[in-house]
Design a protein around this motif. Structure first.
Motif, PDB file in Angstrom:
ATOM      1  N   GLU A 110       0.824  -1.091   0.039  1.00  0.00           N
ATOM      2  CA  GLU A 110       0.168   0.241  -0.285  1.00  0.00           C
ATOM      3  C   GLU A 110       0.927   0.992   0.236  1.00  0.00           C
ATOM      4  OE1 GLU A 110      -2.591   1.050   3.300  1.00  0.00           O
ATOM      5  OE2 GLU A 110      -3.704  -0.335   1.835  1.00  0.00           O
ATOM      6  N   SER A 111       1.869   1.032   0.516  1.00  0.00           N
ATOM      7  CA  SER A 111       3.538   1.783   0.572  1.00  0.00           C
ATOM      8  C   SER A 111       4.076   1.476   1.309  1.00  0.00           C
ATOM      9  CB  SER A 111       2.683   3.191   1.408  1.00  0.00           C
ATOM     10  OG  SER A 111       3.125   2.782   2.694  1.00  0.00           O
ATOM     11  N   ALA A 112       5.451   2.085   0.686  1.00  0.00           N
ATOM     12  CA  ALA A 112       6.271   1.710   1.546  1.00  0.00           C
ATOM     13  C   ALA A 112       7.130   1.123   2.788  1.00  0.00           C
ATOM     14  CB  ALA A 112       7.744   2.787   0.268  1.00  0.00           C
ATOM     15  N   GLY A 113       6.238   0.316   3.573  1.00  0.00           N
ATOM     16  CA  GLY A 113       6.854   0.025   4.579  1.00  0.00           C
ATOM     17  C   GLY A 113       5.016  -0.819   4.853  1.00  0.00           C
ATOM     18  N   VAL A 114       4.312  -0.882   4.683  1.00  0.00           N
ATOM     19  CA  VAL A 114       2.449  -1.047   4.956  1.00  0.00           C
ATOM     20  C   VAL A 114       2.521  -2.493   3.786  1.00  0.00           C
ATOM     21  CG1 VAL A 114      -0.184  -0.784   5.161  1.00  0.00           C
ATOM     22  CG2 VAL A 114       2.123   0.932   6.070  1.00  0.00           C
ATOM     23  N   LEU A 115       1.978  -3.173   3.932  1.00  0.00           N
ATOM     24  CA  LEU A 115       1.847  -4.620   3.281  1.00  0.00           C
ATOM     25  C   LEU A 115       0.115  -4.683   3.653  1.00  0.00           C
ATOM     26  CD1 LEU A 115       4.248  -6.814   3.850  1.00  0.00           C
ATOM     27  CD2 LEU A 115       3.958  -5.109   2.371  1.00  0.00           C
ATOM     28  N   LYS A 151       6.366   3.345  -3.314  1.00  0.00           N
ATOM     29  CA  LYS A 151       5.828   2.221  -3.523  1.00  0.00           C
ATOM     30  C   LYS A 151       5.893   1.276  -4.682  1.00  0.00           C
ATOM     31  CE  LYS A 151       0.983   1.619  -4.361  1.00  0.00           C
ATOM     32  NZ  LYS A 151      -1.090   2.379  -4.498  1.00  0.00           N
ATOM     33  N   THR A 152       6.270   1.859  -5.144  1.00  0.00           N
ATOM     34  CA  THR A 152       6.570   0.714  -7.007  1.00  0.00           C
ATOM     35  C   THR A 152       7.064   0.039  -6.799  1.00  0.00           C
ATOM     36  OG1 THR A 152       5.495   2.425  -8.058  1.00  0.00           O
ATOM     37  CG2 THR A 152       6.989   0.742  -9.527  1.00  0.00           C
ATOM     38  N   ASN A 153       9.161   0.713  -6.084  1.00  0.00           N
ATOM     39  CA  ASN A 153      10.538  -0.783  -5.920  1.00  0.00           C
ATOM     40  C   ASN A 153       9.922  -1.506  -5.265  1.00  0.00           C
ATOM     41  OD1 ASN A 153      12.952   0.910  -7.438  1.00  0.00           O
ATOM     42  ND2 ASN A 153      11.589   2.885  -6.981  1.00  0.00           N
ATOM     43  N   VAL A 154       8.926  -1.480  -4.103  1.00  0.00           N
ATOM     44  CA  VAL A 154       8.002  -1.907  -3.338  1.00  0.00           C
ATOM     45  C   VAL A 154       7.628  -3.501  -3.418  1.00  0.00           C
ATOM     46  CG1 VAL A 154       7.445  -2.173  -0.848  1.00  0.00           C
ATOM     47  CG2 VAL A 154       8.688  -0.695  -1.432  1.00  0.00           C
ATOM     48  N   ARG A 155       6.660  -2.998  -4.217  1.00  0.00           N
ATOM     49  CA  ARG A 155       5.471  -3.859  -5.962  1.00  0.00           C
ATOM     50  C   ARG A 155       6.301  -4.810  -6.414  1.00  0.00           C
ATOM     51  NH1 ARG A 155       0.015  -1.256  -6.897  1.00  0.00           N
ATOM     52  NH2 ARG A 155      -1.207  -1.166  -4.634  1.00  0.00           N
ATOM     53  N   LEU A 156       7.658  -4.208  -7.048  1.00  0.00           N
ATOM     54  CA  LEU A 156       8.196  -4.905  -7.503  1.00  0.00           C
ATOM     55  C   LEU A 156       9.394  -6.070  -6.764  1.00  0.00           C
ATOM     56  CD1 LEU A 156       9.485  -2.069 -10.363  1.00  0.00           C
ATOM     57  CD2 LEU A 156       8.444  -4.271 -10.895  1.00  0.00           C
ATOM     58  N   PHE A 157       9.765  -5.680  -5.883  1.00  0.00           N
ATOM     59  CA  PHE A 157      10.422  -6.558  -5.410  1.00  0.00           C
ATOM     60  C   PHE A 157       9.619  -7.913  -4.027  1.00  0.00           C
ATOM     61  CE2 PHE A 157      11.522  -7.230  -0.468  1.00  0.00           C
ATOM     62  CZ  PHE A 157      13.182  -8.010  -0.400  1.00  0.00           C
ATOM     63  N   LEU A 158       8.114  -7.566  -3.923  1.00  0.00           N
ATOM     64  CA  LEU A 158       7.584  -8.248  -3.809  1.00  0.00           C
ATOM     65  C   LEU A 158       6.578  -9.045  -4.354  1.00  0.00           C
ATOM     66  CD1 LEU A 158       5.178  -6.106  -1.250  1.00  0.00           C
ATOM     67  CD2 LEU A 158       7.485  -8.122  -0.437  1.00  0.00           C
ATOM     68  N   ARG A 159       6.884  -9.123  -5.730  1.00  0.00           N
ATOM     69  CA  ARG A 159       5.952  -9.417  -6.892  1.00  0.00           C
ATOM     70  C   ARG A 159       4.480 -10.914  -6.059  1.00  0.00           C
ATOM     71  NH1 ARG A 159      10.875 -11.667  -9.919  1.00  0.00           N
ATOM     72  NH2 ARG A 159      11.895 -12.243  -7.570  1.00  0.00           N
ATOM     73  N   LEU A 160       4.248 -10.412  -5.300  1.00  0.00           N
ATOM     74  CA  LEU A 160       3.581 -11.039  -4.487  1.00  0.00           C
ATOM     75  C   LEU A 160       4.145 -12.415  -4.020  1.00  0.00           C
ATOM     76  CD1 LEU A 160       0.012 -10.557  -7.339  1.00  0.00           C
ATOM     77  CD2 LEU A 160       0.419  -9.490  -5.286  1.00  0.00           C
ATOM     78  N   ARG A 161       4.708 -12.485  -4.035  1.00  0.00           N
ATOM     79  CA  ARG A 161       4.906 -13.527  -3.252  1.00  0.00           C
ATOM     80  C   ARG A 161       4.984 -13.964  -2.142  1.00  0.00           C
ATOM     81  NH1 ARG A 161      11.882 -13.477  -4.546  1.00  0.00           N
ATOM     82  NH2 ARG A 161      11.136 -11.065  -3.507  1.00  0.00           N
TER      83      ARG A 161
END
Length: 245
Positions: A110-115, A151-161
Motif C-alpha cells: 500500500e506504501s513503502a512500509g505498509v502491506l 511504493k512501485t519499487n516495493v511492489r516490484l520487490f514483493l511480486r506477490l510472493r
C-alpha cells in the motif's frame, strides 16, 4: 647218556650263567639310580618381596601415582602440590531459535512500509513508512513523486510472493506491526538500505539508514526517472562538464 656228553652240557650251562651274571653287573654300573630318578615336584622360584605400603595418613595424602608420563612433570610448583583440573566440557552447538512466524500470501504494497491483505494492514517493524503521496526535491530543486516510486519499487520487490511475519496468528483485525521476510531477506532492512523508507529512531537499522542518506539512495537522491532518461549515474554530478573537457 655217555659221561662225556653230560660233562659237556654242564660246562655249557655254567658258561651261559657266567655271561648272564657279568651282563647284569655291567648294567647296574652304567645306570645311576639317583641320576635317573624322576623329579617328584617342581621347584618354585623364590617369592618376590611384598611391597610395604605407606600407612601414615599424612604421607598418603601427598602420594602421587607415577606412570610413564608423570615422571617428566614436577609434583609441585613453587612449593604447592599440583591439582587435577576437571576436563573441559565439550562445546554445545548453538541452538537455532524456533521460528514461530506465519506465512502470509499475496501481499500488496500500500506504501513503502505498509502491506495490505484484503481489509487488513501490516506495518513493517523498525521503519517509518513512506507515504505514497510523498514528494521529494532533487539536487536541482525539482520535486518528484518519491513516495509513489518507493511504493512501485516495493511492489516490484514483493511480486506477490509469500512473506513470513513474526505473528502469533495469521488472523487479525485492523493494523498490526511485525517484522517480515522473503526467504532470509528482511523487508524492512531492504527498504532502509535502498533508501525507500526511513529507519525508526533507535532501531538496529539506523546505521543503514544513515548510509543510504549519505550516498543519496531512494528518497534521498534524484528522480530515478530522469537518471534513466539522461543515462547519468547517481554517483556523478548531473551538470554538464565545462567546455573543452
Amino acid at each position: 647218556m655217555p659221561p662225556a656228553a653230560i660233562l659237556t652240557a654242564v660246562a655249557g650251562i655254567g658258561i651261559v650263567a657266567g655271561l648272564i651274571a657279568a651282563g647284569g653287573q655291567r648294567l647296574r654300573t652304567a645306570i645311576d639310580p639317583e641320576k635317573t630318578a624322576a623329579p617328584t615336584a617342581l621347584t618354585a622360584p623364590p617369592a618376590a618381596p611384598v611391597a610395604q605400603w605407606i600407612t601414615n595418613p599424612e604421607a598418603s595424602m601427598h602420594a602421587r601415582p607415577v606412570d610413564d608420563a608423570s615422571q617428566f612433570y614436577p609434583a609441585a610448583i613453587d612449593g604447592k602440590p599440583l591439582e587435577r583440573v576437571a576436563a573441559a566440557e565439550p562445546e554445545q552447538p548453538a541452538k537455532i531459535p524456533e521460528d514461530k512466524g506465519v506465512n502470509l500470501v499475496r501481499p500488496v504494497a500500500e506504501s513503502a512500509g505498509v502491506l495490505a491483505f484484503g481489509d487488513r494492514r501490516l506495518q513493517l517493524a523498525d521503519i517509518n513508512p513512506t507515504p505514497a503521496d510523498k514528494t521529494c526535491t532533487d539536487s536541482k530543486g525539482r520535486e518528484w513523486p518519491c513516495g509513489m516510486l518507493a511504493k512501485t519499487n516495493v511492489r516490484l520487490f514483493l511480486r506477490l510472493r509469500t512473506v513470513r511475519c513474526d505473528l502469533d496468528s495469521a488472523e487479525w483485525t485492523g493494523t498490526v506491526t511485525a517484522a517480515c521476510r522473503i526467504g532470509t531477506q528482511d523487508i524492512s532492512q531492504w527498504l532502509v538500505e535502498n533508501g525507500w523508507a526511513e529507519a525508526d529512531g533507535g532501531s538496529a537499522l539506523a546505521d543503514a539508514g544513515e548510509t543510504a542518506r549519505r550516498t543519496g539512495k531512494g528518497i534521498y537522491g534524484d528522480d530515478p526517472r530522469s537518471i534513466a532518461e539522461t543515462g547519468t549515474p547517481e554517483n556523478l554530478p548531473s551538470d554538464p562538464p565545462p567546455d573543452g573537457l
